[in-house]
Structures are given as structure tokens and as C-alpha cells.
Design an enzyme around this catalytic site. Structure first.
Site, PDB file in Angstrom:
ATOM      1  N   ASP A  32       0.767  -1.346  -0.031  1.00 38.79           N
ATOM      2  CA  ASP A  32       0.116   0.112   0.063  1.00 38.79           C
ATOM      3  C   ASP A  32       0.896   1.403  -0.003  1.00 38.79           C
ATOM      4  OD1 ASP A  32      -2.879   0.799   0.519  1.00 38.79           O
ATOM      5  OD2 ASP A  32      -1.594   2.222   1.467  1.00 38.79           O
ATOM      6  N   GLU A  86       2.242   5.058  -0.521  1.00 39.36           N
ATOM      7  CA  GLU A  86       1.908   6.725  -0.050  1.00 39.36           C
ATOM      8  C   GLU A  86       2.671   7.384  -1.134  1.00 39.36           C
ATOM      9  OE1 GLU A  86      -0.624   7.318   1.654  1.00 39.36           O
ATOM     10  OE2 GLU A  86      -1.091   5.052   2.504  1.00 39.36           O
ATOM     11  N   ALA A  87       2.039   8.357  -1.668  1.00 43.08           N
ATOM     12  CA  ALA A  87       2.761   9.126  -2.699  1.00 43.08           C
ATOM     13  C   ALA A  87       2.384  10.855  -2.209  1.00 43.08           C
ATOM     14  CB  ALA A  87       2.018   8.840  -4.004  1.00 43.08           C
ATOM     15  N   ASP A 141      -2.470   1.666  -6.733  1.00 43.22           N
ATOM     16  CA  ASP A 141      -1.010   1.518  -5.991  1.00 43.22           C
ATOM     17  C   ASP A 141      -0.316   1.011  -7.504  1.00 43.22           C
ATOM     18  OD1 ASP A 141      -0.745   1.715  -3.080  1.00 43.22           O
ATOM     19  OD2 ASP A 141      -2.751   0.799  -3.736  1.00 43.22           O
ATOM     20  N   HIS A 177      -4.022   5.683   6.612  1.00 47.29           N
ATOM     21  CA  HIS A 177      -3.448   6.280   5.406  1.00 47.29           C
ATOM     22  C   HIS A 177      -1.726   6.245   5.630  1.00 47.29           C
ATOM     23  CE1 HIS A 177      -6.926   7.543   3.533  1.00 47.29           C
ATOM     24  NE2 HIS A 177      -7.001   8.099   4.629  1.00 47.29           N
ATOM     25  N   ASP A 223      -1.611   0.441   6.834  1.00 42.68           N
ATOM     26  CA  ASP A 223      -2.636   0.189   5.753  1.00 42.68           C
ATOM     27  C   ASP A 223      -2.322  -1.256   5.397  1.00 42.68           C
ATOM     28  OD1 ASP A 223      -4.195   2.368   6.126  1.00 42.68           O
ATOM     29  OD2 ASP A 223      -3.446   3.290   4.192  1.00 42.68           O
TER      30      ASP A 223
END
Length: 412
Positions: free
Chosen positions: A190, A192-193, A290, A347, A352
Site C-alpha cells: 500500500d 503512499e505518494a 497503487d 493512510h 494500511d
């Protein structure tokens, strides 16, 4: 011939109107004789000739259509043909997956056995039970209730009853220690960006957290984790919204390596765990973002070849929805239906991933077949994402740096 017959009938009516019945009868008899003689002289067409004529007519129509078509029509036809080719490739991949599943004894079932009709009737009885009755049945069978939703408990009871009835009929699998998964390991990812409260049309999301949870599909235990933050290049300074949403601080990304270095560490980690060489694995994500919006775009930006093992993956969002017969849910909503609560910070990539793992374990225990259900094609990267996770609706298209991608492909 029809033309002559109609013309003769009109003349016959005109003669009758003038009250000359005998000449009219004589004229009609002569006309019928002429029509019959004409039909005898006309050679009948064979079925082969008719089919050939039809094929020829279709070919002529196609030729006329191509000659009269505009450049826009030709462009649309080309897009449709390419779409058909991609669809055939996906179907071929599905066939390959089904053939690989066929090697699993769990996939071999003779549904003509009368026990399956009894199972169907039993499922109908279970569908009529209310939530309290379902809880009572599950408690009698010493199965988990977990304060879950009615849909989840119903599916769980059906899976247990089915397994029990198959066992009594002598059709139960010999190996009861494994679950309905053709892989040795499941890698829950998962990302994160980087993000803004309102993303512009040309905004590029860069991966800033790379979390992986390695679930053993046979024991349902976590055999390892990979986790690293990534230093963004295009947007080195995180927005306040991104930090507030993900909990990732500026100091954490500043002290981290860039994505190419982190990705190489991940590849080394796969080799260390012997994944892909001695053990099979599949990637599990919550939704397609993703893979489509983050990993593919980041690989193009960093001039890294998109990995083959990410072209087919397991979308747990769709898997959960199809198995428990619910709408597509967020992670915390799925946990709530299963009678569980979210562990950690929402998040956060690692949190996650760990919570998705918990949902995955519950699916496997309830008898869900966990196999590939999502396929990535490069054309998907140009389609707008449905929604940025945790943010407001995003209407922009995912931007891919065309120049860098072209140079990379040319170098290969």
C-alpha cells in the site's frame, strides 16, 4: 417475376370493374401459365452460390465503407482493433491462470454430483436466517462471529456447511492444511505518494513510502516485512496536506534514498526471501491505484523497467466485494463488517498494509479463492483515477513523462 404478377393482377381488377368476367378469367389463366413457364426456365441457385454471393456482398460493403470512411472513422476503427487485441491478451492470461489453478486439486470438482444440489438447497435455507439466527448457528458450530455483518456471517456459515457436506460425501480434499490460494506467499503493498489538497492537471505523484507485508499463504503467518521511505525528486518539499494525511514528515523523506535505490533494495529483499525463484508470490493491493497511478508512473519517472510480477495482481477491494456480496468498501469499512477495528494510523502505508493483511487472512479462513483478479496494461495509465486515497475527488489524468518513457524504451 413479382413485378409481372402485380401488373397482371391490376389488369385483372380493371377488367372485372368493366363487368367483363369471361375475358378476365381467360386473361388470368393465360397470365398464370406465363408466370409458371418463366419460373421453370429460371435456374435455381444452390446454397453455396448464395452464401458466396452474400460473402461477396459483405466484402463489397466493407470496401465501400473503407473508401467512404473519414480519417476519424479509421482512427476509431484502429482504436477498437487495438482494444480487441488487448482484450484477447487478457483473456489468454485468464486462461493461463485457470489452467494453473486446474493443477490445484481444489479446482477439480465434479458439479454433476447430487451433493451440490443439496448444498444449493442448504444455502437457500441459510439465506432466510436473520442475524441472531446466524450468530446462534455459528456459535453452535464453534465458528467466529466477530460481531461482523450479516453478509459476512452468512458467507462463513455457507463455507463451513459446504465443506462439511463435501466431507460426508467423500469429496473433501485430502490436504486440509492449505487454503484456497495457488501461491506460497502474498505480498501486501500500500504505497503512499506525494499529493496536494487540489492537484493540478500535470501533477505527478511520487512514491514516498514503500511498505510490504509478506503473508505465508499456507500458515497465514507474517514471515517478513519490507519498509522504506523514499525521497521525492520533482516535489522534494511535502505539502502540509500530504503530511497531515499520511503522517510522513519532511525529515523522514529527506533522510531517505530516492526511489531507484529503494526499489533495488526491494528486489534484493525478494531474492533474499527466494521469492520468484523457489517460492511463488502475488502482489495484493487495495484497488488499482497503487499499480496504475503510483508504481507504473514512478517507474517511468525513474526510468526503471516496470516489473513483470506487478502486471498481474490481486485487488482485495474487488475480491472482498465479490466474495461477501457487498459493495466496494474502504479498508476501515471492510474491517468493520468483519467485526474488527483499524490498527494504527489510517493512510500510513505500513499500517494500511498490515490491516489489509488481516482482511486477507479472514478471507482465506472463510474459504475465499485468492487468485489473480486484476491485470495491468499500459493503456490504463492514461485513464483518470477514480479517487485519490484519502483526498477529495480528482478529475485529472495521471501524467506520464512521455520523453523519458520513450528514451527508456529506445534504450531497451
Amino acid at each position: 417475376m413479382l413485378y409481372y404478377f402485380i401488373l397482371g393482377f391490376i389488369i385483372f381488377l380493371s377488367v372485372v370493374l368493366f363487368r367483363r368476367l369471361l375475358p378476365a378469367i381467360l386473361y388470368l389463366a393465360a397470365h398464370i401459365i406465363l408466370v409458371l413457364e418463366y419460373a421453370k426456365k429460371k435456374p435455381p441457385q444452390s446454397p453455396n452460390i448464395t452464401s458466396n454471393n452474400r460473402k461477396g456482398s459483405k466484402k463489397n460493403k466493407t470496401t465501400r465503407r473503407l473508401k467512404n470512411s473519414t480519417p476519424l472513422d479509421n482512427h476509431v476503427d484502429s482504436k477498437l482493433r487495438k482494444s480487441d487485441v488487448r482484450l484477447r491478451k487478457v483473456n489468454q492470461s485468464n486462461d493461463l491462470e485457470q489452467s494453473s489453478m486446474a493443477s490445484n486439486p481444489k479446482a477439480k470438482k465434479d458439479f454433476s454430483h447430487p451433493i451440490y444440489k443439496e448444498i444449493s438447497l442448504k444455502n437457500g435455507e441459510i439465506n432466510k436466517l436473520n442475524k441472531l439466527e446466524l450468530i446462534e448457528k455459528l456459535n453452535d458450530l464453534k465458528l467466529d462471529t466477530d460481531n461482523g455483518s450479516k453478509e459476512v456471517m452468512r458467507t462463513r456459515l455457507k463455507a463451513h456447511v459446504k465443506k462439511q457436506m463435501l466431507s460426508e460425501a467423500g469429496l473433501e480434499l485430502e490436504d486440509k492444511s492449505t487454503y484456497n490460494c495457488p501461491f506460497d506467499y502474498l505480498l501486501v503493498i500500500d504505497f503512499e505518494a506525494t499529493c496536494q489538497r487540489e492537484n493540478t492537471d500535470d501533477y505527478i505523484h511520487e512514491i514516498i513510502e514503500f511498505p510490504v507485508v509478506m503473508l505465508n499463504a499456507k500458515t497465514l503467518k507474517v514471515d517478513g516485512e519490507f519498509h522504506s521511505f523514499c525521497k521525492p525528486v520533482l516535489h522534494p518539499k511535502l505539502s502540509s496536506f500530504c503530511t497531515e494525511l499520511t503522517g510522513i514528515t519532511q525529515e523522514q523523506v529527506d533522510s531517505s534514498e530516492t526511489f531507484p535505490v529503494v526499489f533495488q533494495k526491494f528486489e534484493d529483499w525478494l531474492k533474499e526471501k527466494k521469492l520468484g525463484s523457489e517460492a511463488t508470490f502475488a502482489i495484493v493491493t487495495h484497488g488499482p491505484w497503487d499499480i496504475i497511478c503510483f508504481l507504473h508512473v514512478q517507474c517511468a519517472l525513474s526510468e526503471i523497467q516496470f516489473p513483470d510480477y506487478a502486471k498481474k495482481y490481486i485487488n482485495i477491494r474487488n475480491l472482498y466485494s465479490n466474495f461477501y456480496k457487498t459493495r466496494r468498501l474502504k479498508i476501515n469499512q471492510m474491517l468493520e463488517q468483519l467485526g474488527m477495528s483499524f490498527h494504527g494510523r489510517e493512510h500510513s502505508g505500513l499500517a494500511d498494509s498490515r490491516n489489509i493483511k488481516r482482511i486477507l487472512v479472514r478471507l482465506l479462513k472463510d474459504g475465499c479463492i485468492v487468485a489473480f483478479n486484476a491485470f495491468f496494461t499500459p493503456s490504463q495509465s492514461n485513464s483518470p483515477p477514480n479517487k485519490r486515497k484519502g483526498a477529495k475527488k480528482e478529475r485529472n489524468k495521471t501524467f506520464i513523462p512521455e520523453k523519458r518513457t520513450t528514451e527508456k524504451e529506445g534504450s531497451n
